[in-house]
Write a protein that holds these residues in place. Structure first.
Motif, PDB file in Angstrom:
ATOM      1  N   GLY A   1       1.221  -1.198  -0.217  1.00 39.51           N
ATOM      2  CA  GLY A   1       0.049   0.098  -0.373  1.00 39.51           C
ATOM      3  C   GLY A   1       0.993   1.146   0.059  1.00 39.51           C
ATOM      4  O   GLY A   1       1.694   1.637   0.348  1.00 39.51           O
ATOM      5  N   SER A   2       0.808   2.097  -0.464  1.00 36.03           N
ATOM      6  CA  SER A   2       1.012   3.452   0.577  1.00 36.03           C
ATOM      7  C   SER A   2       1.774   4.149   1.461  1.00 36.03           C
ATOM      8  O   SER A   2       1.112   4.240   2.268  1.00 36.03           O
ATOM      9  N   GLY A   3       2.824   4.726   1.293  1.00 39.14           N
ATOM     10  CA  GLY A   3       3.323   5.153   2.574  1.00 39.14           C
ATOM     11  C   GLY A   3       3.007   6.321   3.402  1.00 39.14           C
ATOM     12  O   GLY A   3       3.330   6.626   4.646  1.00 39.14           O
ATOM     13  N   GLU A   4       2.305   6.606   2.098  1.00 40.94           N
ATOM     14  CA  GLU A   4       1.166   7.956   2.873  1.00 40.94           C
ATOM     15  C   GLU A   4       0.560   8.322   1.984  1.00 40.94           C
ATOM     16  O   GLU A   4       0.090   8.665   1.024  1.00 40.94           O
ATOM     17  N   PRO A   5      -0.665   7.565   2.996  1.00 41.21           N
ATOM     18  CA  PRO A   5      -1.850   6.972   2.245  1.00 41.21           C
ATOM     19  C   PRO A   5      -3.169   8.181   1.534  1.00 41.21           C
ATOM     20  O   PRO A   5      -3.308   8.532   0.855  1.00 41.21           O
TER      21      PRO A   5
ATOM     22  N   LYS B   1      -1.168  11.095   0.944  1.00 42.49           N
ATOM     23  CA  LYS B   1      -0.577  11.944  -0.312  1.00 42.49           C
ATOM     24  C   LYS B   1      -0.604  10.781  -1.707  1.00 42.49           C
ATOM     25  O   LYS B   1      -0.534  12.075  -2.253  1.00 42.49           O
ATOM     26  N   THR B   2      -0.480   9.834  -1.063  1.00 42.72           N
ATOM     27  CA  THR B   2       0.924   9.437  -2.223  1.00 42.72           C
ATOM     28  C   THR B   2      -0.755   8.147  -2.793  1.00 42.72           C
ATOM     29  O   THR B   2      -1.142   7.133  -1.821  1.00 42.72           O
ATOM     30  N   LYS B   3      -1.086   8.348  -3.324  1.00 38.52           N
ATOM     31  CA  LYS B   3      -2.651   7.210  -4.209  1.00 38.52           C
ATOM     32  C   LYS B   3      -1.750   6.002  -5.036  1.00 38.52           C
ATOM     33  O   LYS B   3      -0.856   6.431  -5.922  1.00 38.52           O
ATOM     34  N   VAL B   4      -1.715   4.704  -4.850  1.00 40.63           N
ATOM     35  CA  VAL B   4      -1.242   3.406  -5.337  1.00 40.63           C
ATOM     36  C   VAL B   4      -1.698   2.789  -6.260  1.00 40.63           C
ATOM     37  O   VAL B   4      -1.888   2.091  -7.135  1.00 40.63           O
ATOM     38  N   GLY B   5      -3.305   3.410  -6.640  1.00 39.89           N
ATOM     39  CA  GLY B   5      -3.764   2.465  -7.134  1.00 39.89           C
ATOM     40  C   GLY B   5      -5.448   3.197  -7.419  1.00 39.89           C
ATOM     41  O   GLY B   5      -6.111   3.913  -6.418  1.00 39.89           O
ATOM     42  N   THR B   6      -6.725   2.273  -7.433  1.00 39.07           N
ATOM     43  CA  THR B   6      -7.971   2.649  -7.984  1.00 39.07           C
ATOM     44  C   THR B   6      -8.863   1.543  -8.088  1.00 39.07           C
ATOM     45  O   THR B   6      -8.609   0.308  -8.740  1.00 39.07           O
ATOM     46  N   ILE B   7      -9.626   1.139  -7.219  1.00 45.03           N
ATOM     47  CA  ILE B   7     -10.539  -0.247  -6.955  1.00 45.03           C
ATOM     48  C   ILE B   7     -12.128   0.259  -7.283  1.00 45.03           C
ATOM     49  O   ILE B   7     -12.296   1.300  -7.204  1.00 45.03           O
ATOM     50  N   THR B   8     -12.748  -0.556  -7.579  1.00 41.40           N
ATOM     51  CA  THR B   8     -13.864   0.074  -7.914  1.00 41.40           C
ATOM     52  C   THR B   8     -15.079  -0.725  -7.101  1.00 41.40           C
ATOM     53  O   THR B   8     -14.982  -1.848  -5.977  1.00 41.40           O
ATOM     54  N   ALA B   9     -16.108  -0.250  -6.906  1.00 38.37           N
ATOM     55  CA  ALA B   9     -17.370  -1.031  -6.209  1.00 38.37           C
ATOM     56  C   ALA B   9     -17.597  -2.240  -6.200  1.00 38.37           C
ATOM     57  O   ALA B   9     -17.611  -2.620  -5.369  1.00 38.37           O
ATOM     58  N   ASP B  10     -17.371  -2.578  -7.217  1.00 35.69           N
ATOM     59  CA  ASP B  10     -17.602  -3.742  -7.580  1.00 35.69           C
ATOM     60  C   ASP B  10     -16.817  -4.665  -7.055  1.00 35.69           C
ATOM     61  O   ASP B  10     -17.228  -5.995  -6.516  1.00 35.69           O
TER      62      ASP B  10
ATOM     63  N   GLU C   1     -13.921  -0.442   2.918  1.00 38.32           N
ATOM     64  CA  GLU C   1     -13.384   0.943   2.598  1.00 38.32           C
ATOM     65  C   GLU C   1     -12.381   1.718   3.429  1.00 38.32           C
ATOM     66  O   GLU C   1     -12.191   2.229   2.783  1.00 38.32           O
ATOM     67  N   GLY C   2     -12.996   1.231   4.646  1.00 43.15           N
ATOM     68  CA  GLY C   2     -11.796   2.088   5.696  1.00 43.15           C
ATOM     69  C   GLY C   2     -10.433   1.747   4.732  1.00 43.15           C
ATOM     70  O   GLY C   2      -9.093   2.283   5.396  1.00 43.15           O
ATOM     71  N   THR C   3     -10.035   0.241   4.819  1.00 43.31           N
ATOM     72  CA  THR C   3      -8.699  -0.124   4.914  1.00 43.31           C
ATOM     73  C   THR C   3      -8.369   0.183   3.957  1.00 43.31           C
ATOM     74  O   THR C   3      -7.053   0.621   3.267  1.00 43.31           O
ATOM     75  N   ILE C   4      -8.868   0.394   3.265  1.00 43.12           N
ATOM     76  CA  ILE C   4      -8.420   0.679   1.341  1.00 43.12           C
ATOM     77  C   ILE C   4      -8.456   1.930   1.284  1.00 43.12           C
ATOM     78  O   ILE C   4      -6.968   2.071   0.662  1.00 43.12           O
ATOM     79  N   LYS C   5      -9.217   3.117   2.170  1.00 45.06           N
ATOM     80  CA  LYS C   5      -8.562   4.220   2.803  1.00 45.06           C
ATOM     81  C   LYS C   5      -7.177   5.012   3.201  1.00 45.06           C
ATOM     82  O   LYS C   5      -6.539   5.088   2.797  1.00 45.06           O
ATOM     83  N   SER C   6      -7.140   3.065   4.104  1.00 46.38           N
ATOM     84  CA  SER C   6      -5.729   3.938   4.711  1.00 46.38           C
ATOM     85  C   SER C   6      -4.430   2.945   4.121  1.00 46.38           C
ATOM     86  O   SER C   6      -3.732   3.130   4.213  1.00 46.38           O
TER      87      SER C   6
END
Length: 143
Positions: free
Chosen positions: A88-92, A94-103, A129-134
């Protein structure tokens, strides 16, 4: 008469390839469990899940016998698998590492639902979603 439980441990181990090196050896050894017997049983049950982290809830009894129950992989591992990420990102924020869909989120939540503290799929989706954002991953079409 039921056996008396000494301790319950949760170990996150690689499926099919666990070995007696830490964390397995020290965690089980201090309670007098036969480490190789556990590793052989765990690897046999998880042989078809190589490459995934499979948590095991190990119940150790007073007589040094044990039983274990397999759980679903952690949400972070499932997300990384779906998106093909190493980390995942070291700085969630600021730095985004990917995109995920609702499905994709719904599929992960449904897979993880049996091990969550809810039976509501929408609550499970919120937890995922909380985990994904972090992790520094953008959620597509989030309103």
């Amino acid at each position: 008469m039921a056996k008396k439980v000494k301790v319950i441990l949760k170990l996150n181990l690689p499926g099919g390839t666990a070995n007696p090196a830490p964390p397995v050896g020290p965690a089980l050894g201090q309670h007098g469990v036969n480490i190789m017997e556990f590793i052989q049983q765990y690897n046999a049950k998880t042989a078809d899940m190589k490459g995934q982290i499979i948590p095991a809830l190990v119940t150790i009894f007073e007589d040094r016998s044990f039983k274990f129950e397999l759980k679903t992989p952690p949400v972070t591992a499932l997300v990384k698998q779906v998106l093909g990420l190493k980390l995942g990102s070291g700085e969630p924020n600021k730095t985004k590492v990917g995109t995920i869909t609702a499905d994709q989120i719904r599929a992960i939540a449904q897979k993880k639902l049996p091990d969550m503290n809810t039976t509501d799929i929408n609550a499970a989706i919120k937890m995922v979603e909380g985990t994904i954002k972090s992790m520094g991953i953008t959620i597509a079409n989030l309103i």
